[in-house]
Scaffold this motif. Structure first.
Motif, PDB file in Angstrom:
ATOM      1  N   ASP A 182       1.694   8.272  -5.280  1.00 49.06           N
ATOM      2  CA  ASP A 182       2.090   7.047  -4.578  1.00 49.06           C
ATOM      3  C   ASP A 182       1.083   6.706  -3.482  1.00 49.06           C
ATOM      4  O   ASP A 182       0.629   5.556  -3.369  1.00 49.06           O
ATOM      5  CB  ASP A 182       3.471   7.216  -3.940  1.00 49.06           C
ATOM      6  N   LEU A 183       0.756   7.688  -2.665  1.00 47.51           N
ATOM      7  CA  LEU A 183      -0.178   7.475  -1.564  1.00 47.51           C
ATOM      8  C   LEU A 183      -1.492   6.894  -2.067  1.00 47.51           C
ATOM      9  O   LEU A 183      -2.014   5.918  -1.512  1.00 47.51           O
ATOM     10  CB  LEU A 183      -0.440   8.798  -0.839  1.00 47.51           C
ATOM     11  N   CYS A 184      -2.026   7.469  -3.130  1.00 52.74           N
ATOM     12  CA  CYS A 184      -3.342   7.049  -3.611  1.00 52.74           C
ATOM     13  C   CYS A 184      -3.279   5.707  -4.341  1.00 52.74           C
ATOM     14  O   CYS A 184      -4.197   4.888  -4.209  1.00 52.74           O
ATOM     15  CB  CYS A 184      -3.938   8.143  -4.496  1.00 52.74           C
ATOM     16  N   ALA A 185      -2.213   5.462  -5.085  1.00 52.23           N
ATOM     17  CA  ALA A 185      -2.059   4.156  -5.740  1.00 52.23           C
ATOM     18  C   ALA A 185      -1.949   3.046  -4.693  1.00 52.23           C
ATOM     19  O   ALA A 185      -2.564   1.980  -4.823  1.00 52.23           O
ATOM     20  CB  ALA A 185      -0.826   4.160  -6.639  1.00 52.23           C
ATOM     21  N   ASN A 186      -1.186   3.298  -3.639  1.00 56.32           N
ATOM     22  CA  ASN A 186      -1.065   2.308  -2.567  1.00 56.32           C
ATOM     23  C   ASN A 186      -2.378   2.124  -1.827  1.00 56.32           C
ATOM     24  O   ASN A 186      -2.742   1.002  -1.443  1.00 56.32           O
ATOM     25  CB  ASN A 186       0.038   2.734  -1.592  1.00 56.32           C
ATOM     26  N   THR A 187      -3.106   3.208  -1.635  1.00 57.10           N
ATOM     27  CA  THR A 187      -4.397   3.137  -0.943  1.00 57.10           C
ATOM     28  C   THR A 187      -5.393   2.290  -1.720  1.00 57.10           C
ATOM     29  O   THR A 187      -6.137   1.489  -1.135  1.00 57.10           O
ATOM     30  CB  THR A 187      -4.960   4.557  -0.721  1.00 57.10           C
ATOM     31  N   VAL A 188      -5.422   2.439  -3.035  1.00 53.75           N
ATOM     32  CA  VAL A 188      -6.323   1.624  -3.858  1.00 53.75           C
ATOM     33  C   VAL A 188      -5.995   0.145  -3.674  1.00 53.75           C
ATOM     34  O   VAL A 188      -6.904  -0.693  -3.536  1.00 53.75           O
ATOM     35  CB  VAL A 188      -6.216   2.022  -5.344  1.00 53.75           C
ATOM     36  N   VAL A 216      -6.611   1.292  10.157  1.00 53.48           N
ATOM     37  CA  VAL A 216      -5.757   2.477  10.070  1.00 53.48           C
ATOM     38  C   VAL A 216      -4.421   2.089   9.443  1.00 53.48           C
ATOM     39  O   VAL A 216      -3.802   1.090   9.846  1.00 53.48           O
ATOM     40  CB  VAL A 216      -5.516   3.104  11.460  1.00 53.48           C
ATOM     41  N   TRP A 217      -3.998   2.889   8.472  1.00 47.10           N
ATOM     42  CA  TRP A 217      -2.723   2.669   7.794  1.00 47.10           C
ATOM     43  C   TRP A 217      -1.911   3.961   7.824  1.00 47.10           C
ATOM     44  O   TRP A 217      -2.454   5.044   7.608  1.00 47.10           O
ATOM     45  CB  TRP A 217      -2.945   2.269   6.337  1.00 47.10           C
ATOM     46  N   HIS A 218      -0.625   3.835   8.042  1.00 44.43           N
ATOM     47  CA  HIS A 218       0.270   4.983   7.957  1.00 44.43           C
ATOM     48  C   HIS A 218       1.089   4.898   6.672  1.00 44.43           C
ATOM     49  O   HIS A 218       1.683   3.858   6.375  1.00 44.43           O
ATOM     50  CB  HIS A 218       1.211   5.028   9.166  1.00 44.43           C
ATOM     51  N   ASP A 219       1.101   6.003   5.933  1.00 43.67           N
ATOM     52  CA  ASP A 219       1.895   6.076   4.713  1.00 43.67           C
ATOM     53  C   ASP A 219       3.372   6.243   5.078  1.00 43.67           C
ATOM     54  O   ASP A 219       3.704   7.121   5.880  1.00 43.67           O
ATOM     55  CB  ASP A 219       1.413   7.280   3.884  1.00 43.67           C
ATOM     56  N   PRO A 220       4.272   5.431   4.520  1.00 44.06           N
ATOM     57  CA  PRO A 220       5.703   5.601   4.813  1.00 44.06           C
ATOM     58  C   PRO A 220       6.231   6.974   4.405  1.00 44.06           C
ATOM     59  O   PRO A 220       7.087   7.538   5.077  1.00 44.06           O
ATOM     60  CB  PRO A 220       6.372   4.483   4.006  1.00 44.06           C
ATOM     61  N   GLY A 221       5.695   7.504   3.294  1.00 48.14           N
ATOM     62  CA  GLY A 221       6.002   8.868   2.892  1.00 48.14           C
ATOM     63  C   GLY A 221       7.472   9.153   2.649  1.00 48.14           C
ATOM     64  O   GLY A 221       8.286   8.259   2.409  1.00 48.14           O
ATOM     65  N   LEU A 222       7.816  10.443   2.715  1.00 45.73           N
ATOM     66  CA  LEU A 222       9.173  10.931   2.483  1.00 45.73           C
ATOM     67  C   LEU A 222       9.577  11.801   3.665  1.00 45.73           C
ATOM     68  O   LEU A 222       8.954  12.836   3.920  1.00 45.73           O
ATOM     69  CB  LEU A 222       9.232  11.754   1.190  1.00 45.73           C
ATOM     70  N   GLN A 261       4.476  -3.872   4.467  1.00 45.55           N
ATOM     71  CA  GLN A 261       4.335  -5.317   4.627  1.00 45.55           C
ATOM     72  C   GLN A 261       3.111  -5.842   3.897  1.00 45.55           C
ATOM     73  O   GLN A 261       3.144  -6.918   3.295  1.00 45.55           O
ATOM     74  CB  GLN A 261       4.251  -5.669   6.114  1.00 45.55           C
ATOM     75  N   ALA A 262       2.019  -5.088   3.928  1.00 45.79           N
ATOM     76  CA  ALA A 262       0.787  -5.520   3.272  1.00 45.79           C
ATOM     77  C   ALA A 262       0.937  -5.541   1.757  1.00 45.79           C
ATOM     78  O   ALA A 262       0.393  -6.421   1.084  1.00 45.79           O
ATOM     79  CB  ALA A 262      -0.369  -4.612   3.675  1.00 45.79           C
ATOM     80  N   SER A 290       4.483  -4.694  -4.492  1.00 51.58           N
ATOM     81  CA  SER A 290       3.599  -3.779  -5.229  1.00 51.58           C
ATOM     82  C   SER A 290       3.540  -2.395  -4.590  1.00 51.58           C
ATOM     83  O   SER A 290       2.910  -1.488  -5.145  1.00 51.58           O
ATOM     84  CB  SER A 290       2.188  -4.367  -5.317  1.00 51.58           C
ATOM     85  N   TYR A 291       4.196  -2.230  -3.447  1.00 44.70           N
ATOM     86  CA  TYR A 291       4.233  -0.908  -2.802  1.00 44.70           C
ATOM     87  C   TYR A 291       4.924   0.086  -3.723  1.00 44.70           C
ATOM     88  O   TYR A 291       5.989  -0.182  -4.277  1.00 44.70           O
ATOM     89  CB  TYR A 291       4.967  -0.996  -1.462  1.00 44.70           C
ATOM     90  N   GLN A 292       4.331   1.235  -3.907  1.00 46.00           N
ATOM     91  CA  GLN A 292       4.830   2.251  -4.843  1.00 46.00           C
ATOM     92  C   GLN A 292       5.481   3.397  -4.083  1.00 46.00           C
ATOM     93  O   GLN A 292       4.884   3.980  -3.183  1.00 46.00           O
ATOM     94  CB  GLN A 292       3.658   2.774  -5.694  1.00 46.00           C
TER      95      GLN A 292
END
Length: 303
Positions: A197-203, A215-221, A282-283, A287-289
């Protein structure tokens, strides 16, 4: 077709970024010391070389659009190697005007009850956190000297291809059930990031317009023991919960430098350090995974 150069493709973040970028249509190059260590399922042009040697990084970076910095020295050698390992990459990015993708972590921040966003002041409580702050300060300087920088900050990695991870330490298959040795108590909530998820969103973020320093923070778990137990139950899997034997780490640590460093970071399993990922959500909008933990567990190769 865009091209990414990955430094550290054998690491957890580097490998998963290679897979995510390839899936999105990027061409992948990787500077490696030993090409035989790169998994066969990764599609990449392998260049034999040393990421500590600036001229070899320059040569590998010709014609690329992005450098993924996924190098990490051994845990007990950060003090002496972390900054020096980063420097050749940043010199090349400054020279060629390239964007660098850097995986940030939560070490930069003091534990606190509230969520931590991208504007939170950094007051690291550990030596490792101080090193990470210095690394990000150098990244900011690079963005002012011709390079472009994207930092994606995340928690402890979970993923189907991870190695030397906390999950592999915690979860063991015992006959007809899984034994889960939790490093924290019932009340603590720990921050994790599922790498696919992190890497798909980063792409997706990389394909949007970015500032020179972003700078972006991953919402994570954010997971408690109860969340783990419920996820296993949702999959119809029996587990036995135990407490991780930290006392055993303490006995062995004087003889194992890496464990000595792990013990210094135990506060992360006792106090919350949870990121606010609102900016990323928000960005990316729809499409956020984000994969639920029960589905994550189905993807993991648990011993």
């Amino acid at each position: 077709m865009k091209t990414a150069l990955i430094l550290g493709i054998n690491g957890n973040f580097g490998l998963e970024m290679a897979l995510a970028l390839s899936k999105a249509g990027w061409s992948i190059k990787a500077l490696v010391r030993d090409p035989n260590k790169v998994p066969s399922f990764v599609e990449a042009k392998l260049i034999v070389g040393d990421a500590l040697k600036q001229q070899q990084v320059v040569a590998a970076a010709q014609g690329v659009d992005l450098i993924v910095y996924a190098l990490n020295p051994p845990y007990h050698r950060w003090q002496h190697q972390a900054l020096s390992l980063l420097e050749p990459c940043l010199k090349v990015a400054e020279q060629l005007g390239l964007r660098v993708l850097f995986p940030g972590n939560v070490y930069n921040f003091n534990p606190q009850a509230s969520l931590i966003d991208e504007h939170q002041a950094m007051h690291p409580p550990s030596e490792k956190g101080q090193i990470r702050v210095k690394m990000e300060q150098r990244l900011k300087q690079a963005s002012e000297n011709g390079a472009k920088v994207t930092i994606v900050r995340a928690g402890d990695f979970i993923g189907p291809h991870t190695h030397l991870s906390w999950v592999s330490t915690m979860v063991k298959h015992k006959k007809d059930c899984y034994q889960v040795a939790f490093p924290h108590n019932q009340e603590h909530v720990h921050f994790w990031s599922y790498l696919p998820d992190l890497c798909a969103n980063t792409v997706q973020l990389l394909e949007q317009s970015q500032a020179n320093f972003e700078v972006w923070h991953d919402p994570g778990l954010a997971l408690s023991r109860k969340d783990w137990q419920q996820a296993f139950a949702n999959n119809g899997t029996n587990i036995k919960s135990t407490n991780l034997a930290w006392w055993g780490f303490s006995i062995i640590a004087p003889f194992v430098p890496m464990l000595k460093e792990v013990l210094k970071m135990r506060y992360l399993w006792q106090q919350p350090v949870i990121l606010d990922g609102s900016k990323m959500r928000q960005a990316l909008q729809k499409s956020y995974q984000s994969t639920p933990l029960s589905q994550v567990l189905q993807q993991l190769k648990l011993n």
